[in-house]
Design an enzyme around this catalytic site. Structure first.
Site, PDB file in Angstrom:
ATOM      1  N   TYR A 119       0.848  -1.198   0.000  1.00 52.71           N
ATOM      2  CA  TYR A 119       0.000   0.000   0.000  1.00 52.71           C
ATOM      3  C   TYR A 119       0.877   1.240   0.000  1.00 52.71           C
ATOM      4  CZ  TYR A 119      -3.321   3.576   1.384  1.00 52.71           C
ATOM      5  OH  TYR A 119      -4.082   4.706   1.408  1.00 52.71           O
ATOM      6  N   GLU A 207      -3.438   7.529  -4.260  1.00 49.33           N
ATOM      7  CA  GLU A 207      -3.418   6.252  -3.551  1.00 49.33           C
ATOM      8  C   GLU A 207      -3.150   5.118  -4.526  1.00 49.33           C
ATOM      9  OE1 GLU A 207      -7.121   4.434  -2.079  1.00 49.33           O
ATOM     10  OE2 GLU A 207      -6.186   4.420  -0.102  1.00 49.33           O
TER      11      GLU A 207
END
Ligand code: GDP
Ligand code: MN
Length: 397
Positions: A119, A207
């Site tokens: 992530y 993101e």
């Protein structure tokens, strides 16, 4: 402003980020040719909507299949089939709300072999007024869940704007993600170009979930979600051109055309207020008296009668609105202009719910006269508390 995954990937590719080859299509008949232009042996077919969680999402229509909005396929024909199944259907994910979003666009991507999912995000940290990096080894998962259950698995730090991005930032991320050998250098380069893209394009959030290590050991951007600072769009013409209005709330879109500060909310009391501070206070006091606001709306200081009319029409077009509270403290904004706007709008679209009006300040007598002589069924209020009490009572009985 948000953009689609395929647009975000094209933008990041232009900065040199490692991204798979892919094609976006809006018509099922184009899917086969698009997939045929990619190498295989894996084709990923991805619904393009402005919401995350597509992989774990569900389509409302049975004929869309039960596989969610991200589908791995093993042939061009299968990829084209899945694209056809998803186009025009409604995908529900934990970010779309129960109504879901219609899929009008499909991205077909050259599939990657995955070794690990990581992530990574960049965002504006308001507390420190800096850009911050957030990374975790727990890729592909909901980061809010990771933050709640295993916060120690998240590394986050800010970048000093005076120095900007430095290679040590990238190394810090690489080590915390457990990267090895050549991956460390790839990570340092990737973080640098992401930071450059973020600042140059006035992003608000970037993101990448997941950022992957491929089966050949290289870093790759597998998903990309980008939002931009809308206040900076005036200097980002190429970004503004990526806007997909079909993805936006119709009421918010109409409001933006008239330069109104409007945010749709879930409650039952529509609010028309001047000034952001008074609008916040109005929402608070509606809650205090036991109801929920249906929107935030600041008509601003120099609103015209036409602007007020549009604002009122946007509020009444919301089927959840069971009552309307107009709360104006006329400073620069004149009460008579507001009154004319409200009367004009009601004449056009009618009034099916109770309306409480509280006017105070510049030209208040003229404003009250306009409302009284209009013959409208308006409940007059003396102050903020009185207005909130009366509208909640009118709606809840
Ligand atoms: P999201 O569900 O909206 O976040 O969509 P993503 O683009 O993140 O895809 C969801 C999941 O699908 C990823 O976490 C991966 O596990 C899987 N996935 C997506 N693309 C590929 C690919 O090219 N190869 C493989 N093997 N899996 C993929
Ligand atoms: Mn994702």
């Amino acid at each position: 402003m948000n953009i689609h995954e395929y647009q975000a990937k094209a933008l990041l590719r232009s900065y040199g980020a490692p991204v798979s080859d892919g094609r976006a299509v809006t018509r099922a008949e184009d899917a086969k040719n698009a997939a045929g232009e990619l190498d295989g042996p894996l084709w990923v077919v991805k619904a393009q909507i402005h919401a995350g969680g597509r992989g774990k999402g569900k389509f409302k229509e049975a004929d869309a299949g039960d596989k969610g909005g991200v589908r791995l396929t093993k042939s061009v024909a299968e990829a084209a089939d899945e694209a056809r199944r998803m186009l025009g259907r409604t995908l529900v994910t934990h970010q779309t709300g129960p109504a879901g979003k219609q899929v009008n666009r499909i991205y077909i991507e050259d599939g990657s072999g995955i070794e690990t999912e990581l992530y990574l995000a960049l965002l504006v940290d308001r507390a420190s007024s800096r850009i911050s990096f957030v990374c975790s080894t727990e890729g592909g998962m909901d980061i809010e869940e990771v933050a709640a259950n295993t916060p120690d698995k998240i590394l986050s730090f800010t970048v000093d704007p005076a120095t900007g991005y430095q290679p040590f930032h990238g190394r810090r991320i690489a080590f915390s993600l457990g990267l090895k050998g050549g991956q460390i250098k790839q990570c340092v380069n990737l973080m640098g170009l992401l930071y450059k893209a973020f600042t140059e394009k006035d992003m608000e959030m970037l993101e990448i979930n997941p950022l992957i290590v491929t089966d050949s050991g290289d870093l790759k951007v597998l998903d990309a979600k980008v939002s931009f600072d809308s206040n900076a769009l005036y200097r980002q013409a190429d970004v503004a051109a990526l806007r997909d209005e079909t993805e936006e709330d119709a009421k918010e879109l109409a409001a933006s055309k008239y330069d109104l500060n409007y945010i749709a909310l879930d409650g039952e009391i529509g609010c028309m207020v001047n000034g952001a501070g008074l609008a916040m206070a109005t929402m608070d006091i509606i809650k205090l008296y036991g109801a929920e606001p249906a929107n935030f709306l600041d008509v601003g200081g120099g609103a015209t009668k036409e602007k007020v009319t549009e604002a009122f029409k946007i509020i009444t077009s919301d089927p959840n609105v069971k009552g309307i509270l107009v709360n104006i403290f006329g400073g620069i904004m004149r009460c008579d202009v507001i009154a004319e706007g409200v009367v004009g709008a009601v004449k056009e679209v009618g009034l099916k719910v109770p309306l409480v009006v509280r006017l105070e300040g510049t030209n208040v007598e003229e404003g009250k006269r306009i409302i009284n002589e209009s013959g409208l069924d308006v409940i007059a209020a003396d102050d903020l508390r009185d207005g909130a009490e009366k509208i909640v009572k009118a709606v809840k009985g």
